[in-house]
Design an enzyme around this catalytic site. Structure first.
Site, short mmCIF file in Angstrom:
data_model
loop_
_atom_site.label_atom_id
_atom_site.label_comp_id
_atom_site.label_asym_id
_atom_site.label_seq_id
_atom_site.Cartn_x
_atom_site.Cartn_y
_atom_site.Cartn_z
N ASP A 62 -10.44 2.73 -3.29
CA ASP A 62 -11.09 1.47 -2.90
C ASP A 62 -12.48 1.31 -3.51
OD1 ASP A 62 -8.84 1.56 -1.39
OD2 ASP A 62 -9.83 1.32 0.53
N ASP A 97 0.84 -1.20 0.00
CA ASP A 97 0.00 0.00 0.00
C ASP A 97 0.88 1.26 0.00
OD1 ASP A 97 -2.48 1.22 -0.01
OD2 ASP A 97 -3.27 -0.10 1.54
C1 GLA Z 1 -6.12 1.01 1.61
C2 GLA Z 1 -6.21 0.04 0.43
C3 GLA Z 1 -7.25 -0.99 0.76
C4 GLA Z 1 -6.90 -1.73 2.04
C5 GLA Z 1 -6.76 -0.73 3.18
C6 GLA Z 1 -6.22 -1.39 4.44
O1 GLA Z 1 -7.28 1.75 1.73
O2 GLA Z 1 -6.52 0.73 -0.74
O3 GLA Z 1 -7.37 -1.93 -0.32
O4 GLA Z 1 -5.72 -2.45 1.84
O5 GLA Z 1 -5.87 0.32 2.82
O6 GLA Z 1 -6.00 -0.48 5.46
#
Ligand code: GLA
Length: 486
Positions: A286, A228
């Site tokens: 997301d 990430d």
């Molecule tokens: C970010 C990523 C998600 C997930 C969260 C976890 O938002 O984009 O896919 O991995 O972090 O905290």
């Protein structure tokens, strides 16, 4: 005088080299030996004349479609040059092609990620029960085989020697037995980190610990790591450096570990992800359990926007990732329900559309249900185990479908397949049933005068042969998908 001219030329050269030549294509591409390969080349200039030089034996230039295609038999590293000419001004781009049967991720993964519904509860028991469920309900047999822990598998802090540690309560036996269990089922095991000090949910990240982490992941027998980008500086240059450090660290360990980049598309990772050692990269914020996610999130509608103009960057071992699927959540996830107004959840046609598009795009696919809640229904499993659609996602040429049109609320994509077939999809974006017509002259992958066998991929049914165009009905927010063979 001569030296003045050459000094001037030298001063000017970096400017010329740095100027945008308008070419939009991948610079590092991959193929498996003796498997049909394709690379599409695009220019932002409609009048650019594009050509190639120095193609390895087995590859040809398709001037009608501006793409390289063919098969290279021998493993190795090859280079060729793409040239673009606009009003007689020629500019070039070097392409590196790696042909290998040991690529990190030749096909997009199909699996499970814990975040959407399990969040900080991820544990040895949950990982094992997802692996068991995949075996029991037919998902594994259909190709779903990569079980990944997302954020919050970590202990509160690293060990005193700097090594990463899992949460001791939820992983009382550390991670090796968890990986071994997943491997014992014939599946792959993955986990999550971040290219900064802290992850998005505040656990420790890998920045400055890349080597130590890679070593430990290898000892745990980890196959794939989602990395990430929370808490990291926003600039593209920094992201490139940080992901390369991770990619290099993974390459340096004894076990192959796939790097899955997750910086949400903000820094155009399709331009540099492969060079940093990544095999796939998220293209959006997301994805939420919604058809459209207002005000600022990503539903199916927004995923289409994020994916539609970046198809030429995708190929074997370099995939645009449209994020976790919400198919099977039915509004009962956790983080998959935030960010948007209104009630979460989608209709069955909308879940099926999400799956069909991910298949058309060769996007990695991760389910994200909570095995304790078991929200997956028989209807969901029917969608998720459709072998005709999965064959599109797992096609060995790894091409993302090209966006063709979105007129009259109908979104059309066309996907080149390894055996020369072409998959066509049409998604009805409106809330009324519609009739859609595929016009072959608008679809470069098709030969407008040829007759094609046609299969409806949802039903598996062979339809009558088609030529020039054909028409189909599409329910609101549903997607019809057809496979055309010469
Ligand atoms: C970010 C990523 C998600 C997930 C969260 C976890 O938002 O984009 O896919 O991995 O972090 O905290």
């Amino acid at each position: 005088m001569k030296s003045l001219i050459s000094t001037l030329l030298l001063l000017l050269m970096p400017l010329v080299a740095a100027a945008d030549n308008g070419l939009r294509c991948a610079k590092s591409v991959f193929s498996q030996p003796d498997v049909r390969f394709m690379q599409k080349i695009k220019s932002i200039h409609a009048d650019a004349i594009i050509g190639v030089k120095g193609l390895p034996s087995g590859l040809q230039w398709n001037a009608r479609r501006n793409l390289v295609e063919g098969k290279v038999k021998a493993p190795g590293t090859y280079t060729y040059t793409v040239a673009s000419s606009i009003n007689g001004q020629v500019s070039e781009e070097q392409i590196k092609l790696i042909v290998s049967d040991k690529l990190a991720m030749p096909l997009p993964f199909m699996g499970w990620l814990s975040w959407n519904s399990v969040e900080g509860d991820v544990s040895e028991a949950i990982v094992k029960s997802v692996a068991d469920m995949f075996k029991a309900n037919g998902l594994f047999e259909a190709g779903w085989n990569t079980i990944m822990m997302d954020d919050l598998w970590q202990a509160r802090k690293r060990a005193d020697d700097g090594k990463p540690l899992p949460d001791p309560k939820r992983f009382p036996n550390s991670l090796r037995p968890v990986a071994d269990y997943v491997h014992g089922k014939g599946m792959k095991f993955g986990l999550y980190t971040d290219a900064a000090d802290k992850t998005c949910a505040g656990a420790f990240g890998s920045y400055g610990y890349e080597r130590i982490d890679a070593e430990q992941y290898a000892q745990w027998n980890v196959d794939i790591v989602k990395c990430d980008y929370c808490n990291a500086p926003p600039e593209q240059d920094t992201a490139i450096v940080r992901y390369r450090r991770l990619g290099d660290a993974f390459k340096a360990v004894a076990r192959p570990i796939t790097l899955y980049i997750c910086e949400w598309g903000d820094r155009k990772p399709w331009l540099w992800g492969a060079e940093s050692g990544g095999s796939c990269w998220r293209v959006s914020a997301d994805v939420r359990d919604r058809w459209t996610c207002e005000p600022g999130g990503t539903g199916v509608v927004e995923s289409i926007k994020a994916m539609k103009n970046i198809a030429q960057y995708v190929g074997v071992n370099r995939f645009n990732d449209a994020d976790m699927l919400c198919t099977g959540l039915h509004g009962k996830g956790k983080s998959s329900n935030d960010l948007c107004f209104g009630t979460p959840g989608m209709t069955q046609d909308e879940y099926a559309t999400q799956f069909a598009l991910w298949c058309m795009w060769s996007s990695p696919m991760a389910l994200s249900f909570d095995p304790r809640a078991n929200t997956i229904t028989k209807e969901d499993l029917k969608i998720l185990t459709n072998r005709h659609l999965i064959a599109l996602n797992q096609d060995r040429m790894g091409q993302q479908a090209d966006f063709i049109s979105d007129a009259d609320s109908l979104v059309v994509f066309a996907k080149d397949l390894e055996n020369g077939d072409v998959a066509l999809s049409v998604t009805n974006m409106s809330s009324k049933p519609l009739e859609a017509t595929f016009h072959f002259t608008q679809i470069p992958a098709l030969d407008a005068d040829k007759r094609y066998q046609c299969r409806d991929l949802w039903t598996g049914e062979r339809l009558s042969a088609v030529k020039r165009s054909f028409t189909t009905k599409v329910r609101p927010h549903a997607t019809r998908v057809f496979r055309l063979s010469k």
